[in-house]
Motif scaffolding. Structure first.
Motif, mmCIF file in Angstrom:
data_model
loop_
_atom_site.group_PDB
_atom_site.id
_atom_site.type_symbol
_atom_site.label_atom_id
_atom_site.label_comp_id
_atom_site.label_asym_id
_atom_site.label_seq_id
_atom_site.Cartn_x
_atom_site.Cartn_y
_atom_site.Cartn_z
ATOM 1 N N GLU A 49 -3.545 15.486 -13.661
ATOM 2 C CA GLU A 49 -4.198 14.167 -13.603
ATOM 3 C C GLU A 49 -3.440 13.207 -12.693
ATOM 4 N N THR A 50 -2.107 13.265 -12.704
ATOM 5 C CA THR A 50 -1.350 12.391 -11.811
ATOM 6 C C THR A 50 -1.551 12.806 -10.357
ATOM 7 N N GLN A 51 -1.672 14.094 -10.127
ATOM 8 C CA GLN A 51 -1.925 14.569 -8.764
ATOM 9 C C GLN A 51 -3.283 14.068 -8.275
ATOM 10 N N ALA A 52 -4.288 14.121 -9.133
ATOM 11 C CA ALA A 52 -5.611 13.613 -8.765
ATOM 12 C C ALA A 52 -5.566 12.105 -8.507
ATOM 13 N N ALA A 53 -4.811 11.377 -9.336
ATOM 14 C CA ALA A 53 -4.685 9.929 -9.160
ATOM 15 C C ALA A 53 -3.960 9.612 -7.849
ATOM 16 N N ALA A 54 -2.964 10.428 -7.499
ATOM 17 C CA ALA A 54 -2.225 10.220 -6.251
ATOM 18 C C ALA A 54 -3.127 10.437 -5.038
ATOM 19 N N VAL A 55 -4.004 11.435 -5.108
ATOM 20 C CA VAL A 55 -4.943 11.679 -4.011
ATOM 21 C C VAL A 55 -5.880 10.485 -3.848
ATOM 22 N N GLU A 74 -3.960 7.688 -2.153
ATOM 23 C CA GLU A 74 -3.762 7.942 -0.729
ATOM 24 C C GLU A 74 -5.045 7.657 0.057
ATOM 25 N N ARG A 75 -6.178 8.039 -0.517
ATOM 26 C CA ARG A 75 -7.453 7.787 0.165
ATOM 27 C C ARG A 75 -7.759 6.295 0.243
ATOM 28 N N ALA A 76 -7.409 5.563 -0.805
ATOM 29 C CA ALA A 76 -7.716 4.136 -0.861
ATOM 30 C C ALA A 76 -6.776 3.305 0.003
ATOM 31 N N TYR A 77 -5.491 3.668 0.002
ATOM 32 C CA TYR A 77 -4.485 2.849 0.671
ATOM 33 C C TYR A 77 -3.998 3.433 1.996
ATOM 34 N N GLY A 78 -3.908 4.761 2.062
ATOM 35 C CA GLY A 78 -3.332 5.395 3.246
ATOM 36 C C GLY A 78 -4.379 5.986 4.146
ATOM 37 N N ALA A 79 -4.026 7.097 4.784
ATOM 38 C CA ALA A 79 -4.935 7.834 5.678
ATOM 39 C C ALA A 79 -5.590 6.918 6.706
ATOM 40 N N GLY A 80 -4.795 5.948 7.240
ATOM 41 C CA GLY A 80 -5.307 5.037 8.248
ATOM 42 C C GLY A 80 -6.032 3.827 7.709
ATOM 43 N N ALA A 91 0.830 -1.206 0.000
ATOM 44 C CA ALA A 91 0.000 0.000 0.000
ATOM 45 C C ALA A 91 0.860 1.249 0.000
ATOM 46 N N LYS A 92 1.895 1.262 0.841
ATOM 47 C CA LYS A 92 2.788 2.425 0.895
ATOM 48 C C LYS A 92 3.538 2.604 -0.415
ATOM 49 N N ARG A 93 3.925 1.493 -1.043
ATOM 50 C CA ARG A 93 4.611 1.605 -2.333
ATOM 51 C C ARG A 93 3.707 2.248 -3.385
ATOM 52 N N ASN A 94 2.425 1.878 -3.411
ATOM 53 C CA ASN A 94 1.504 2.455 -4.381
ATOM 54 C C ASN A 94 1.331 3.953 -4.143
ATOM 55 N N VAL A 95 1.167 4.354 -2.884
ATOM 56 C CA VAL A 95 1.007 5.769 -2.560
ATOM 57 C C VAL A 95 2.260 6.546 -2.954
ATOM 58 N N ASN A 96 3.423 5.991 -2.654
ATOM 59 C CA ASN A 96 4.689 6.638 -2.962
ATOM 60 C C ASN A 96 4.852 6.846 -4.471
ATOM 61 N N LEU A 97 4.663 5.775 -5.243
ATOM 62 C CA LEU A 97 4.925 5.881 -6.678
ATOM 63 C C LEU A 97 3.820 6.624 -7.426
ATOM 64 N N SER A 98 2.618 6.621 -6.902
ATOM 65 C CA SER A 98 1.565 7.452 -7.492
ATOM 66 C C SER A 98 1.947 8.927 -7.376
ATOM 67 N N ALA A 99 2.459 9.314 -6.202
ATOM 68 C CA ALA A 99 2.889 10.702 -6.001
ATOM 69 C C ALA A 99 4.140 11.015 -6.811
ATOM 70 N N LEU A 100 5.003 10.023 -6.997
ATOM 71 C CA LEU A 100 6.236 10.233 -7.763
ATOM 72 C C LEU A 100 5.934 10.680 -9.191
ATOM 73 N N GLN A 101 4.808 10.236 -9.748
ATOM 74 C CA GLN A 101 4.460 10.561 -11.133
ATOM 75 C C GLN A 101 4.329 12.066 -11.356
ATOM 76 N N THR A 102 3.754 12.772 -10.376
ATOM 77 C CA THR A 102 3.617 14.221 -10.516
ATOM 78 C C THR A 102 4.983 14.886 -10.506
ATOM 79 N N MET A 103 5.874 14.399 -9.655
ATOM 80 C CA MET A 103 7.234 14.941 -9.640
ATOM 81 C C MET A 103 7.909 14.738 -10.992
ATOM 82 N N LEU A 104 7.767 13.556 -11.579
ATOM 83 C CA LEU A 104 8.416 13.262 -12.854
ATOM 84 C C LEU A 104 7.878 14.161 -13.968
ATOM 85 N N ALA A 105 6.570 14.422 -13.951
ATOM 86 C CA ALA A 105 5.991 15.325 -14.951
ATOM 87 C C ALA A 105 6.574 16.725 -14.812
#
Length: 299
Positions: free
Chosen positions: A150-156, A159-165, A37-51
């Motif tokens: 779009e990557t920022q929206a996907a990252a959010v 995070e809601r699906a996997y993180g935030a507790g 779960a943490k890996r998915n949240v991390n790499l989803s957010a990484l996409q916005t940085m790469l863009a």
């Protein structure tokens, strides 16, 4: 503790090598496992940085700051973006990603796919020598901003699906979110600074730069000292604290030039060179901090 600070010549390869190496550091985990779960949240957010990184590199190439080197890691960032984009959907054992099954996340990835098509065409139009025309830069910035949104929206959504507790602790989710945003801001800030130097919609980017610098300041303070209102404690892990403090040291070196330019001052050649390369070092260290949060024990 003394830190080795690499030369500007080595920062380009170091930055990409660090991101590529750390992304591949963990194996895939069983579905539902907190590590996956943490890996998915991390790499989803990484996409916005790469863009943002692609746009930043294109700008500095157009400005004439080591254009060949900028073109090389522009392509490297895009290649990692593409591998991660497919991996977030289909899974990728080398990246530690499992196939995505949640329909809401798949729909978000569909939107990323659609915007990435035109963007990829613009990336491929960048010549190896980095001689980017004004028309190509404009198109690359426009399509890159669509991808970034779009990557920022996907990252959010991730995070809601996997993180935030949900599958790991809220404090870990907050740290991953804030530190992941710092990676993005390091590239967005450098991009805005470059576009001001280039004279491309300078006033618009001065306002964006001022806002981003303040957010970076506040976020770095929160990561180090904690943020009680959100239930985020001060950082206590010596490894992570060392990375964050080193970021603060490098940030302090370029921040005065960023603030001055945001306020209306013309960028100096020395300031442009410093921002072009020191932001890469900030990115390397923030990326290490993000992966340390991902590896760390729940708190």
């Amino acid at each position: 503790m003394h830190r080795f600070v690499p030369s500007r010549r080595s920062l380009c390869s170091m930055m990409l090598g660090s991101v590529l190496g750390l992304v591949a550091a963990l194996p895939a985990q069983a579905e539902g496992d907190a590590a996956a779960a943490k890996r998915n949240v991390n790499l989803s957010a990484l996409q916005t940085m790469l863009a943002q990184q692609v746009s930043k590199a294109a700008c500095f190439a157009a400005l004439g700051i080591h254009p060949q080197a900028q073109a090389r890691y522009l392509r490297g960032a895009h290649e990692l973006f593409e591998r991660t984009r497919v991996g977030l959907r289909e899974g990728n054992s080398a990246l530690g990603l499992l196939p995505e099954t949640r329909q809401s996340l798949l729909l978000g990835l569909d939107r990323v796919d659609r915007t990435a098509t035109a963007w990829t065409s613009m990336v491929n139009a960048v010549p190896e020598d980095g001689s980017i025309s004004e028309a190509v830069l404009g198109s690359l910035l426009h399509t890159g901003e669509a991808v970034s949104l779009e990557t920022q929206a996907a990252a959010v959504r991730s995070e809601r699906a996997y993180g935030a507790g949900q599958q790991f602790a809220l404090s870990t989710s907050l740290r991953l979110s804030i530190a992941g945003r710092q990676r993005v801001l390091s590239q967005r800030i450098a991009k805005d600074f470059c576009l001001i130097a280039l004279g491309h919609e300078a006033e618009k980017h001065r306002a964006a730069l001022a806002e981003a610098v303040k957010l970076f300041d506040d976020s770095q303070t929160a990561l180090i000292e904690g943020f009680a209102a959100f239930g985020l404690p001060a950082e206590s892990d010596p490894e992570v604290l060392s990375e964050l403090q080193f970021v603060a040291k490098i940030w302090a070196q370029i921040r005065p030039a960023l603030v001055a330019v945001a306020a209306g001052q013309a960028p100096s050649q020395a300031g442009i060179e410093d921002v072009a390369w020191q932001n890469n070092l900030i990115l390397v260290q923030m990326n290490k901090a993000v992966f340390a949060y991902e590896r760390g024990a729940e708190s």
